[in-house]
Write an enzyme that holds these catalytic residues in place. Structure first.
Site, mmCIF file in Angstrom:
data_model
loop_
_atom_site.group_PDB
_atom_site.id
_atom_site.type_symbol
_atom_site.label_atom_id
_atom_site.label_comp_id
_atom_site.label_asym_id
_atom_site.label_seq_id
_atom_site.Cartn_x
_atom_site.Cartn_y
_atom_site.Cartn_z
ATOM 1 N N ILE A 174 82.374 29.117 49.777
ATOM 2 C CA ILE A 174 81.844 30.166 50.636
ATOM 3 C C ILE A 174 80.318 30.073 50.737
ATOM 4 C CG2 ILE A 174 81.785 32.662 51.058
ATOM 5 C CD1 ILE A 174 84.618 31.205 51.184
ATOM 6 N N GLY A 350 66.935 0.473 57.833
ATOM 7 C CA GLY A 350 67.104 -0.456 56.715
ATOM 8 C C GLY A 350 67.122 0.281 55.390
ATOM 9 N N GLU A 374 84.617 24.921 59.362
ATOM 10 C CA GLU A 374 84.869 25.560 60.676
ATOM 11 C C GLU A 374 85.956 24.828 61.457
ATOM 12 O OE1 GLU A 374 83.540 28.243 61.812
ATOM 13 O OE2 GLU A 374 81.658 28.535 60.737
ATOM 14 N N THR A 376 88.498 21.266 60.642
ATOM 15 C CA THR A 376 88.220 19.825 60.528
ATOM 16 C C THR A 376 88.393 19.157 61.894
ATOM 17 O OG1 THR A 376 90.528 19.273 60.093
ATOM 18 C CG2 THR A 376 89.187 19.828 58.164
HETATM 19 P P1 TGC Z 1 98.286 30.704 65.253
HETATM 20 O O1 TGC Z 1 99.706 31.158 65.088
HETATM 21 O O2 TGC Z 1 97.969 29.663 66.256
HETATM 22 O O3 TGC Z 1 97.361 31.986 65.576
HETATM 23 C C1 TGC Z 1 97.447 33.173 64.814
HETATM 24 C C2 TGC Z 1 96.772 34.264 65.649
HETATM 25 O O4 TGC Z 1 95.392 33.939 65.826
HETATM 26 C C3 TGC Z 1 95.109 33.779 67.240
HETATM 27 N N1 TGC Z 1 94.163 32.667 67.355
HETATM 28 C C4 TGC Z 1 92.899 32.843 67.718
HETATM 29 N N2 TGC Z 1 92.226 33.956 68.072
HETATM 30 C C5 TGC Z 1 90.922 33.815 68.389
HETATM 31 N N3 TGC Z 1 90.289 32.623 68.341
HETATM 32 C C6 TGC Z 1 90.922 31.492 67.978
HETATM 33 N N4 TGC Z 1 90.269 30.337 67.934
HETATM 34 C C7 TGC Z 1 92.285 31.570 67.639
HETATM 35 N N5 TGC Z 1 93.224 30.677 67.233
HETATM 36 C C8 TGC Z 1 94.367 31.355 67.069
HETATM 37 C C9 TGC Z 1 96.443 33.484 67.878
HETATM 38 O O5 TGC Z 1 96.450 33.848 69.252
HETATM 39 C C10 TGC Z 1 97.350 34.381 67.060
HETATM 40 O O6 TGC Z 1 97.125 35.714 67.474
HETATM 41 P P2 TGC Z 1 98.330 36.788 67.536
HETATM 42 O O7 TGC Z 1 97.677 38.053 67.937
HETATM 43 O O8 TGC Z 1 99.291 36.230 68.547
HETATM 44 O O9 TGC Z 1 98.934 36.798 66.168
HETATM 45 O O10 TGC Z 1 97.753 30.305 63.841
HETATM 46 P P3 TGC Z 1 98.123 29.078 62.902
HETATM 47 O O11 TGC Z 1 98.401 29.638 61.551
HETATM 48 O O12 TGC Z 1 99.176 28.211 63.549
HETATM 49 O O13 TGC Z 1 96.731 28.296 62.809
HETATM 50 C C11 TGC Z 1 96.129 27.692 63.877
HETATM 51 C C12 TGC Z 1 94.898 26.881 63.389
HETATM 52 C C13 TGC Z 1 95.330 25.701 62.541
HETATM 53 C C14 TGC Z 1 94.203 26.386 64.639
HETATM 54 C C15 TGC Z 1 93.959 27.799 62.572
HETATM 55 O O14 TGC Z 1 94.540 28.179 61.378
HETATM 56 C C16 TGC Z 1 92.634 27.163 62.267
HETATM 57 O O15 TGC Z 1 91.720 27.232 63.077
HETATM 58 N N6 TGC Z 1 92.452 26.517 61.059
HETATM 59 C C17 TGC Z 1 91.173 26.036 60.614
HETATM 60 C C18 TGC Z 1 90.600 26.971 59.590
HETATM 61 C C19 TGC Z 1 89.097 27.051 59.655
HETATM 62 O O16 TGC Z 1 88.462 26.684 60.624
HETATM 63 N N7 TGC Z 1 88.500 27.585 58.610
HETATM 64 C C20 TGC Z 1 87.074 27.811 58.614
HETATM 65 C C21 TGC Z 1 86.660 28.692 57.466
HETATM 66 S S1 TGC Z 1 85.068 29.393 57.630
HETATM 67 C C22 TGC Z 1 83.995 28.119 57.472
HETATM 68 O O17 TGC Z 1 84.320 26.989 57.380
HETATM 69 C C23 TGC Z 1 82.572 28.501 57.477
HETATM 70 S S2 TGC Z 1 81.453 27.224 57.297
HETATM 71 C C24 TGC Z 1 80.084 28.113 57.631
HETATM 72 C C25 TGC Z 1 78.806 27.392 57.612
HETATM 73 O O18 TGC Z 1 78.273 27.154 56.516
HETATM 74 O O19 TGC Z 1 78.238 27.176 58.730
HETATM 75 P P1 FAD Z 2 92.411 20.697 53.792
HETATM 76 O O1 FAD Z 2 92.858 21.762 54.699
HETATM 77 O O2 FAD Z 2 93.137 20.535 52.489
HETATM 78 O O3 FAD Z 2 92.452 19.321 54.580
HETATM 79 C C1 FAD Z 2 92.367 18.046 53.939
HETATM 80 C C2 FAD Z 2 92.599 16.970 55.010
HETATM 81 O O4 FAD Z 2 93.913 17.148 55.583
HETATM 82 C C3 FAD Z 2 91.619 17.090 56.178
HETATM 83 O O5 FAD Z 2 91.311 15.811 56.679
HETATM 84 C C4 FAD Z 2 92.425 17.856 57.211
HETATM 85 O O6 FAD Z 2 92.000 17.659 58.545
HETATM 86 C C5 FAD Z 2 93.803 17.274 56.991
HETATM 87 N N1 FAD Z 2 94.827 18.189 57.508
HETATM 88 C C6 FAD Z 2 95.153 19.445 57.075
HETATM 89 N N2 FAD Z 2 96.120 19.965 57.843
HETATM 90 C C7 FAD Z 2 96.404 19.031 58.778
HETATM 91 C C8 FAD Z 2 97.331 18.971 59.868
HETATM 92 N N3 FAD Z 2 98.137 20.002 60.172
HETATM 93 N N4 FAD Z 2 97.375 17.842 60.594
HETATM 94 C C9 FAD Z 2 96.541 16.797 60.338
HETATM 95 N N5 FAD Z 2 95.662 16.784 59.337
HETATM 96 C C10 FAD Z 2 95.597 17.901 58.564
HETATM 97 N N6 FAD Z 2 85.121 28.456 54.216
HETATM 98 C C11 FAD Z 2 84.954 29.792 54.390
HETATM 99 O O7 FAD Z 2 85.915 30.546 54.485
HETATM 100 N N7 FAD Z 2 83.688 30.324 54.421
HETATM 101 C C12 FAD Z 2 82.574 29.575 54.309
HETATM 102 O O8 FAD Z 2 81.458 30.091 54.365
HETATM 103 C C13 FAD Z 2 82.725 28.164 54.126
HETATM 104 N N8 FAD Z 2 81.627 27.379 53.951
HETATM 105 C C14 FAD Z 2 81.797 26.053 53.662
HETATM 106 C C15 FAD Z 2 80.680 25.295 53.317
HETATM 107 C C16 FAD Z 2 80.831 23.949 52.981
HETATM 108 C C17 FAD Z 2 79.639 23.157 52.566
HETATM 109 C C18 FAD Z 2 82.123 23.346 53.024
HETATM 110 C C19 FAD Z 2 82.294 21.896 52.697
HETATM 111 C C20 FAD Z 2 83.235 24.106 53.347
HETATM 112 C C21 FAD Z 2 83.087 25.472 53.648
HETATM 113 N N9 FAD Z 2 84.196 26.276 53.912
HETATM 114 C C22 FAD Z 2 84.050 27.635 54.092
HETATM 115 C C23 FAD Z 2 85.539 25.724 53.806
HETATM 116 C C24 FAD Z 2 85.994 24.922 55.018
HETATM 117 O O9 FAD Z 2 86.262 25.754 56.105
HETATM 118 C C25 FAD Z 2 87.244 24.117 54.619
HETATM 119 O O10 FAD Z 2 86.796 23.102 53.736
HETATM 120 C C26 FAD Z 2 87.970 23.527 55.813
HETATM 121 O O11 FAD Z 2 88.578 24.537 56.576
HETATM 122 C C27 FAD Z 2 89.040 22.503 55.378
HETATM 123 O O12 FAD Z 2 89.821 22.994 54.351
HETATM 124 P P2 FAD Z 2 90.065 22.094 53.016
HETATM 125 O O13 FAD Z 2 88.742 21.633 52.532
HETATM 126 O O14 FAD Z 2 90.909 22.903 52.105
HETATM 127 O O15 FAD Z 2 90.852 20.822 53.507
#
Ligand code: TGC
Ligand code: FAD
Length: 395
Positions: A174, A350, A374, A376
């Site tokens: 996080i 280099g 955000e 992958t």
């Molecule tokens: P799915 O069944 O498709 O959707 C569940 C509900 O969510 C709605 N929805 C969205 N709504 C708004 N924006 C989007 N982009 C949305 N995508 C889906 C969807 O309509 C549905 O709504 P409802 O009302 O019908 O229930 O969900 P799923 O479980 O099949 O997952 C879809 C998937 C894989 C695309 C989603 O889980 C996903 O995007 N996974 C990636 C997770 C992720 O990006 N984590 C990021 C964590 S935060 C972070 O990394 C911060 S880094 C910050 C930094 O340091 O800059």
């Molecule tokens: P996993 O989900 O375990 O994935 C591992 C590999 O499997 C990846 O290559 C992935 O693409 C692949 N994979 C998984 N599912 C599938 C599929 N269905 N099909 C094909 N390939 C798949 N999270 C927060 O909530 N808040 C934050 O502020 C935040 N900050 C972060 C800051 C940093 C520096 C980092 C590194 C991560 C941060 N994250 C945060 C977490 C980040 O969002 C997750 O690391 C990311 O969503 C991937 O989850 P994971 O690392 O568990 O990888």
């Protein structure tokens, strides 16, 4: 009568397609003020902060003074700029370091946005003005040790106990976790996934910073742990239930990323160009070699295209017409492009390219995190794949 054709100015190495001309005066002025702050306060120190693995959180007030925190939100002390202006700011921030942009993204798009969109009036008044000013810091807890790409399987849960909630579980990776005054935490409840505002110091809430990172070192990354953490009834965000709550916040932050990474790419390209024109081998500058020129030209093509994608998506967002899967397009394309540019730039430098004397490998290492967080690159590929085929391939 012969008339002379108008002389068209030659393109510049720094903005080959003159994309600058598509920006408003206001957008250019905002960019200049952000750049000045970065040049004054951050550029001289960032390599050292990266090396020592620190980020001075006091900078939040400087960001707040410039209106960068929650800048595209309205009211509550937020600047209320366009989404495009927010993107342009992210591009400048990330031209310095992805960790700096991350700080601003998390504060504005992941912590302030859910309070602004789904909070009640008391929650907004309590947090948003202080967060916009950089007096309070927020974080966003969605990812868990066992659920990253698939947040729908989160284990963190909250159950009712009278008027209160009892929160148990943990969040991993996080950003800003260890320095946050308030954590926006997503947890499973009997009603579905809900967001909770957990204040620093709440009994049963602890954080552990993650060390030994080789990427995003100038950024705090932490684990959040909740052990029978009792929260008042009004800690829950009343405006949203379900996974769409946290996923909607991700749209905002991913939008900042698809702009930001173009800044990192620009810095890598500019560093490589400067180096290639001054470094001599075989009796002249390495920029004269066709292979070096090809690398530089590929960078120019890719960066300009990525900038056009960002600007187009910015204008779509400002017109209220940006679909989440188009955000995936931008995030996937532009992060991939930036990494490719960083890798090629590194080769031009280099051996010097592997040091912190130059920003290139620092950016490249940071971009490895940006490729993963955000959503992958694989997840964004599947989001677009689902959109164009109508078939979900996540499971
Ligand atoms: P799915 O069944 O498709 O959707 C569940 C509900 O969510 C709605 N929805 C969205 N709504 C708004 N924006 C989007 N982009 C949305 N995508 C889906 C969807 O309509 C549905 O709504 P409802 O009302 O019908 O229930 O969900 P799923 O479980 O099949 O997952 C879809 C998937 C894989 C695309 C989603 O889980 C996903 O995007 N996974 C990636 C997770 C992720 O990006 N984590 C990021 C964590 S935060 C972070 O990394 C911060 S880094 C910050 C930094 O340091 O800059
Ligand atoms: P996993 O989900 O375990 O994935 C591992 C590999 O499997 C990846 O290559 C992935 O693409 C692949 N994979 C998984 N599912 C599938 C599929 N269905 N099909 C094909 N390939 C798949 N999270 C927060 O909530 N808040 C934050 O502020 C935040 N900050 C972060 C800051 C940093 C520096 C980092 C590194 C991560 C941060 N994250 C945060 C977490 C980040 O969002 C997750 O690391 C990311 O969503 C991937 O989850 P994971 O690392 O568990 O990888």
């Amino acid at each position: 009568m012969l008339t002379e054709a108008p002389r068209i100015p030659a393109p510049t190495a720094s903005d080959y397609l003159d994309i600058d001309s598509l920006l408003s005066d206001e957008e250019r002025a905002m960019r200049t003020s952000v750049r000045k702050m970065l040049d004054d306060l951050i550029e001289p120190n960032i390599a050292e902060w990266f090396e020592s693995g620190t980020f001075p959180v006091g900078l939040a007030r400087e960001f707040g003074a410039l209106g960068l925190l929650g800048m595209h939100l309205t009211g509550y002390g937020c600047a209320g700029t366009s989404a495009t202006a927010y993107g342009i700011a992210c591009r400048e921030l990330e031209a310095t370091d992805s960790g700096v942009r991350s700080f601003v993204s998390v504060q504005g798009s992941l912590a302030m946005f859910p309070i602004w969109a789904y909070g009640d009036e008391d929650q907004k008044q309590r947090w948003l003005p202080a967060m916009a000013a950089g007096e309070a810091i927020g974080c966003f807890g969605l990812t868990e040790p066992d659920s990253g790409s698939d947040p729908g399987r989160m284990r963190t849960n909250a159950r009712r106990d009278g008027d209160d909630w009892i929160l148990n579980g943990s969040k991993m990776w996080i950003t800003n976790g260890g320095v946050a005054d308030v954590a926006v935490v997503w947890a499973r409840t009997d009603e579905g996934i809900r967001g909770f505002l957990v204040e620093r110091g709440t009994k049963g809430f602890t954080t552990n910073d993650i060390h030994r990172k080789l990427s995003l070192r100038a950024s705090v990354t932490s684990e959040l742990v909740f052990t029978d953490c009792r929260l008042p009834g009004d800690a829950v965000l009343p405006g949203v239930v379900g996974l769409r709550g946290p996923l909607s916040c991700l749209n905002e932050a991913r939008f900042g990323i698809l702009w930001g990474v173009n800044g990192a790419a620009r810095t890598c390209y500019q560093t490589a160009l400067d180096y290639a024109t001054s470094r001599e081998q075989f009796g002249g500058p390495i920029a004269r070699f066709q292979l070096t020129q090809k690398k530089l030209v590929e960078m120019v093509l890719d960066i300009n295209k990525a900038d056009l994608v960002a600007l187009h998506l910015g204008r779509l967002k400002d017109a209220g017409r940006l679909h989440p899967s188009q955000v995936s397009f931008g995030k996937l394309n532009n992060v991939r492009t930036a990494l490719q540019v960083a890798r090629e730039a590194r080769t031009i430098l280099g051996a010097n390219g592997i040091t912190l004397e130059y920003p290139v490998l620092r950016h490249m290492n940071n971009l490895e995190s940006v490729l993963t967080y955000e959503g992958t690159s694989e997840i964004h590929t599947l989001v677009i794949g689902q959109e164009i085929t109508g078939l979900a391939a996540f499971e």
